[in-house]
Design a protein around this motif. Sequence first.
Motif, PDB file in Angstrom:
ATOM      1  N   ARG A 154       0.832  -1.204   0.000  1.00  0.00           N
ATOM      2  CA  ARG A 154       0.000   0.000   0.000  1.00  0.00           C
ATOM      3  C   ARG A 154       0.870   1.260   0.000  1.00  0.00           C
ATOM      4  O   ARG A 154       0.560   2.256  -0.662  1.00  0.00           O
ATOM      5  CB  ARG A 154      -0.924  -0.021   1.221  1.00  0.00           C
ATOM      6  CG  ARG A 154      -2.045   0.998   1.164  1.00  0.00           C
ATOM      7  CD  ARG A 154      -2.960   0.869   2.362  1.00  0.00           C
ATOM      8  NE  ARG A 154      -3.745  -0.354   2.330  1.00  0.00           N
ATOM      9  CZ  ARG A 154      -3.549  -1.397   3.121  1.00  0.00           C
ATOM     10  NH1 ARG A 154      -2.563  -1.376   4.012  1.00  0.00           N
ATOM     11  NH2 ARG A 154      -4.303  -2.460   3.041  1.00  0.00           N
ATOM     12  N   LYS A 155       1.976   1.197   0.728  1.00  0.00           N
ATOM     13  CA  LYS A 155       2.889   2.345   0.781  1.00  0.00           C
ATOM     14  C   LYS A 155       3.494   2.617  -0.590  1.00  0.00           C
ATOM     15  O   LYS A 155       3.679   3.770  -0.992  1.00  0.00           O
ATOM     16  CB  LYS A 155       3.994   2.079   1.801  1.00  0.00           C
ATOM     17  CG  LYS A 155       4.963   3.242   1.975  1.00  0.00           C
ATOM     18  CD  LYS A 155       5.862   3.025   3.185  1.00  0.00           C
ATOM     19  CE  LYS A 155       6.807   1.864   2.984  1.00  0.00           C
ATOM     20  NZ  LYS A 155       7.769   1.710   4.113  1.00  0.00           N
ATOM     21  N   ALA A 156       3.775   1.562  -1.327  1.00  0.00           N
ATOM     22  CA  ALA A 156       4.388   1.722  -2.642  1.00  0.00           C
ATOM     23  C   ALA A 156       3.396   2.158  -3.709  1.00  0.00           C
ATOM     24  O   ALA A 156       3.753   2.912  -4.628  1.00  0.00           O
ATOM     25  CB  ALA A 156       5.053   0.410  -3.069  1.00  0.00           C
ATOM     26  N   LEU A 157       2.138   1.697  -3.585  1.00  0.00           N
ATOM     27  CA  LEU A 157       1.183   1.894  -4.683  1.00  0.00           C
ATOM     28  C   LEU A 157       0.005   2.786  -4.349  1.00  0.00           C
ATOM     29  O   LEU A 157      -0.722   3.209  -5.256  1.00  0.00           O
ATOM     30  CB  LEU A 157       0.653   0.531  -5.149  1.00  0.00           C
ATOM     31  CG  LEU A 157       1.688  -0.487  -5.618  1.00  0.00           C
ATOM     32  CD1 LEU A 157       1.002  -1.778  -6.047  1.00  0.00           C
ATOM     33  CD2 LEU A 157       2.531   0.078  -6.751  1.00  0.00           C
ATOM     34  N   GLY A 158      -0.209   3.072  -3.064  1.00  0.00           N
ATOM     35  CA  GLY A 158      -1.371   3.867  -2.686  1.00  0.00           C
ATOM     36  C   GLY A 158      -2.469   2.997  -2.104  1.00  0.00           C
ATOM     37  O   GLY A 158      -2.349   1.773  -2.018  1.00  0.00           O
ATOM     38  N   ASP A 159      -3.561   3.633  -1.717  1.00  0.00           N
ATOM     39  CA  ASP A 159      -4.642   2.924  -1.036  1.00  0.00           C
ATOM     40  C   ASP A 159      -5.476   2.090  -1.999  1.00  0.00           C
ATOM     41  O   ASP A 159      -5.862   2.563  -3.065  1.00  0.00           O
ATOM     42  CB  ASP A 159      -5.553   3.940  -0.330  1.00  0.00           C
ATOM     43  CG  ASP A 159      -6.566   3.271   0.571  1.00  0.00           C
ATOM     44  OD1 ASP A 159      -6.172   2.382   1.340  1.00  0.00           O
ATOM     45  OD2 ASP A 159      -7.757   3.630   0.488  1.00  0.00           O
ATOM     46  N   ARG A 160      -5.728   0.831  -1.634  1.00  0.00           N
ATOM     47  CA  ARG A 160      -6.559  -0.107  -2.397  1.00  0.00           C
ATOM     48  C   ARG A 160      -6.181  -0.107  -3.885  1.00  0.00           C
ATOM     49  O   ARG A 160      -6.996   0.220  -4.756  1.00  0.00           O
ATOM     50  CB  ARG A 160      -8.043   0.219  -2.214  1.00  0.00           C
ATOM     51  CG  ARG A 160      -8.477   0.264  -0.751  1.00  0.00           C
ATOM     52  CD  ARG A 160      -9.982   0.436  -0.599  1.00  0.00           C
ATOM     53  NE  ARG A 160     -10.664  -0.797  -0.930  1.00  0.00           N
ATOM     54  CZ  ARG A 160     -10.915  -1.777  -0.067  1.00  0.00           C
ATOM     55  NH1 ARG A 160     -10.523  -1.658   1.197  1.00  0.00           N
ATOM     56  NH2 ARG A 160     -11.548  -2.868  -0.440  1.00  0.00           N
ATOM     57  N   PRO A 161      -4.961  -0.522  -4.201  1.00  0.00           N
ATOM     58  CA  PRO A 161      -4.468  -0.395  -5.582  1.00  0.00           C
ATOM     59  C   PRO A 161      -4.706  -1.620  -6.476  1.00  0.00           C
ATOM     60  O   PRO A 161      -4.469  -1.552  -7.680  1.00  0.00           O
ATOM     61  CB  PRO A 161      -2.968  -0.216  -5.378  1.00  0.00           C
ATOM     62  CG  PRO A 161      -2.671  -1.045  -4.152  1.00  0.00           C
ATOM     63  CD  PRO A 161      -3.898  -0.951  -3.273  1.00  0.00           C
ATOM     64  N   ILE A 162      -5.167  -2.751  -5.922  1.00  0.00           N
ATOM     65  CA  ILE A 162      -5.099  -4.021  -6.645  1.00  0.00           C
ATOM     66  C   ILE A 162      -6.407  -4.333  -7.377  1.00  0.00           C
ATOM     67  O   ILE A 162      -7.498  -4.298  -6.796  1.00  0.00           O
ATOM     68  CB  ILE A 162      -4.755  -5.176  -5.678  1.00  0.00           C
ATOM     69  CG1 ILE A 162      -3.409  -4.908  -4.992  1.00  0.00           C
ATOM     70  CG2 ILE A 162      -4.728  -6.496  -6.420  1.00  0.00           C
ATOM     71  CD1 ILE A 162      -2.236  -4.790  -5.951  1.00  0.00           C
ATOM     72  N   ALA A 163      -6.280  -4.670  -8.660  1.00  0.00           N
ATOM     73  CA  ALA A 163      -7.449  -5.037  -9.466  1.00  0.00           C
ATOM     74  C   ALA A 163      -7.810  -6.502  -9.313  1.00  0.00           C
ATOM     75  O   ALA A 163      -8.977  -6.877  -9.445  1.00  0.00           O
ATOM     76  CB  ALA A 163      -7.196  -4.712 -10.939  1.00  0.00           C
ATOM     77  N   ASN A 164      -6.814  -7.355  -9.047  1.00  0.00           N
ATOM     78  CA  ASN A 164      -7.079  -8.791  -8.971  1.00  0.00           C
ATOM     79  C   ASN A 164      -5.988  -9.441  -8.121  1.00  0.00           C
ATOM     80  O   ASN A 164      -4.802  -9.269  -8.397  1.00  0.00           O
ATOM     81  CB  ASN A 164      -7.083  -9.404 -10.377  1.00  0.00           C
ATOM     82  CG  ASN A 164      -7.728 -10.779 -10.451  1.00  0.00           C
ATOM     83  OD1 ASN A 164      -7.807 -11.484  -9.444  1.00  0.00           O
ATOM     84  ND2 ASN A 164      -8.172 -11.159 -11.634  1.00  0.00           N
ATOM     85  N   VAL A 165      -6.413 -10.166  -7.101  1.00  0.00           N
ATOM     86  CA  VAL A 165      -5.490 -10.942  -6.284  1.00  0.00           C
ATOM     87  C   VAL A 165      -5.533 -12.395  -6.739  1.00  0.00           C
ATOM     88  O   VAL A 165      -6.603 -13.015  -6.755  1.00  0.00           O
ATOM     89  CB  VAL A 165      -5.846 -10.868  -4.786  1.00  0.00           C
ATOM     90  CG1 VAL A 165      -4.913 -11.774  -3.975  1.00  0.00           C
ATOM     91  CG2 VAL A 165      -5.756  -9.441  -4.278  1.00  0.00           C
ATOM     92  N   ILE A 166      -4.397 -12.922  -7.126  1.00  0.00           N
ATOM     93  CA  ILE A 166      -4.285 -14.333  -7.482  1.00  0.00           C
ATOM     94  C   ILE A 166      -3.944 -15.061  -6.187  1.00  0.00           C
ATOM     95  O   ILE A 166      -2.777 -15.206  -5.803  1.00  0.00           O
ATOM     96  CB  ILE A 166      -3.205 -14.556  -8.559  1.00  0.00           C
ATOM     97  CG1 ILE A 166      -3.421 -13.603  -9.742  1.00  0.00           C
ATOM     98  CG2 ILE A 166      -3.198 -16.011  -9.024  1.00  0.00           C
ATOM     99  CD1 ILE A 166      -4.780 -13.717 -10.403  1.00  0.00           C
ATOM    100  N   ASP A 167      -4.984 -15.526  -5.496  1.00  0.00           N
ATOM    101  CA  ASP A 167      -4.843 -16.008  -4.126  1.00  0.00           C
ATOM    102  C   ASP A 167      -4.655 -17.519  -4.093  1.00  0.00           C
ATOM    103  O   ASP A 167      -5.617 -18.278  -4.163  1.00  0.00           O
ATOM    104  CB  ASP A 167      -6.069 -15.608  -3.306  1.00  0.00           C
ATOM    105  CG  ASP A 167      -6.009 -16.157  -1.894  1.00  0.00           C
ATOM    106  OD1 ASP A 167      -4.879 -16.401  -1.415  1.00  0.00           O
ATOM    107  OD2 ASP A 167      -7.067 -16.350  -1.279  1.00  0.00           O
ATOM    108  N   THR A 168      -3.420 -17.941  -3.961  1.00  0.00           N
ATOM    109  CA  THR A 168      -3.111 -19.365  -3.842  1.00  0.00           C
ATOM    110  C   THR A 168      -2.934 -19.794  -2.390  1.00  0.00           C
ATOM    111  O   THR A 168      -2.731 -20.975  -2.130  1.00  0.00           O
ATOM    112  CB  THR A 168      -1.817 -19.697  -4.612  1.00  0.00           C
ATOM    113  OG1 THR A 168      -0.758 -18.857  -4.115  1.00  0.00           O
ATOM    114  CG2 THR A 168      -1.994 -19.454  -6.103  1.00  0.00           C
ATOM    115  N   VAL A 169      -3.020 -18.856  -1.460  1.00  0.00           N
ATOM    116  CA  VAL A 169      -2.750 -19.142  -0.044  1.00  0.00           C
ATOM    117  C   VAL A 169      -4.016 -19.540   0.696  1.00  0.00           C
ATOM    118  O   VAL A 169      -4.039 -20.520   1.426  1.00  0.00           O
ATOM    119  CB  VAL A 169      -2.080 -17.939   0.641  1.00  0.00           C
ATOM    120  CG1 VAL A 169      -1.886 -18.197   2.130  1.00  0.00           C
ATOM    121  CG2 VAL A 169      -0.744 -17.639  -0.036  1.00  0.00           C
ATOM    122  N   GLY A 170      -5.100 -18.785   0.526  1.00  0.00           N
ATOM    123  CA  GLY A 170      -6.353 -19.138   1.159  1.00  0.00           C
ATOM    124  C   GLY A 170      -6.814 -18.154   2.215  1.00  0.00           C
ATOM    125  O   GLY A 170      -6.345 -17.016   2.294  1.00  0.00           O
ATOM    126  N   ALA A 171      -7.741 -18.620   3.053  1.00  0.00           N
ATOM    127  CA  ALA A 171      -8.473 -17.743   3.957  1.00  0.00           C
ATOM    128  C   ALA A 171      -7.593 -17.027   4.968  1.00  0.00           C
ATOM    129  O   ALA A 171      -7.965 -15.970   5.474  1.00  0.00           O
ATOM    130  CB  ALA A 171      -9.547 -18.542   4.684  1.00  0.00           C
TER     131      ALA A 171
END
Length: 334
Positions: A223-240
Amino acid sequence: MSYMKQATILTGHGIDTIAIGKVPVPQPGPGEALVQLTAATLNYRDIIVALGLIPGLGKEPDVVPLSCAAGEVVAVGPGVVRVAKGARVTPIFAPFWLTGSKPDPRMLGGPIDGVARQFVVCDAESLALLPDELSDLEGATLPCAALTAWSALTALRPTGAQDWILAHGTGGVAIAALQLAKAMGAKVAVTSSSDAKLARARSLGADLCINYRTTPDWAGELRKALGDRPIANVIDTVGASQFDDNAALIKEGGQLSGIGMLGSEFSWTRGSPDVKLAPISVGNREQHEAMTAFIVRHSIRPVVDVVYDLDRLADAYRHLASGRFFGKIGVNLR
């Protein structure tokens, strides 16, 4: 009668139950093709079946494991028009899911026997042609990991140029997502516990790399690098276990692509009305073909870290379980 090598595993009883034996080479019937397989790759799903982490996922008492392979058609049965002898092919992950949005639960290496063998009879309609631009080993990376990444990036929310994509880890799905997203014009952030792996990800075009072991507040760093809520899509392989951090990074109209359970149960168990949660079920033949054409058009070379012979399949599983790999782990079936 000719014979072939074939692996089996006792579903839910662990890696040590993998056995390599010799069985007769099958013959194709009407509508079927006999494929001589040359290369395969592993997915974390193979560990899930081996350990029984999802009850009912694997055929019992045993199953021919692995879902991803490539090879050459060596014979066809009556009525086959889709492929001819000599065609290079990849069996698709869900052999009876050819088109449409409703997944078919019959999947290789789980509910039905997979591709850890030297020959396989397939319904000819379940075979996707492998272009000459890709090797057999590269083709063997496509049916599960690459197609999962493709579906996450295209099926529900098309990836746009300049979108920020967050890919967790450096396994098969994450690296395929990195390569595909960059070809789509997106920017990609990657997390890993290894600086060496992050350096490799950067060489493939990753725009922002964060070591979550040395930077436990990886979400804050992003967030510090890109700003607040910057992500369009999380490729979530980790889970809950990462749901809250992931959700807090997603911009309005963004998507959390629930793919894996490397760290816990799947993300969709933590669904929220404030997050567009997309459970990804790999994909169908139509999507596989579209992805393959895109890969060829953009000269993407799938990444295979190490290759084991079929006789050492148990070692390949242990390598997968260790997490000490980058991209895909291959298996030589020759």
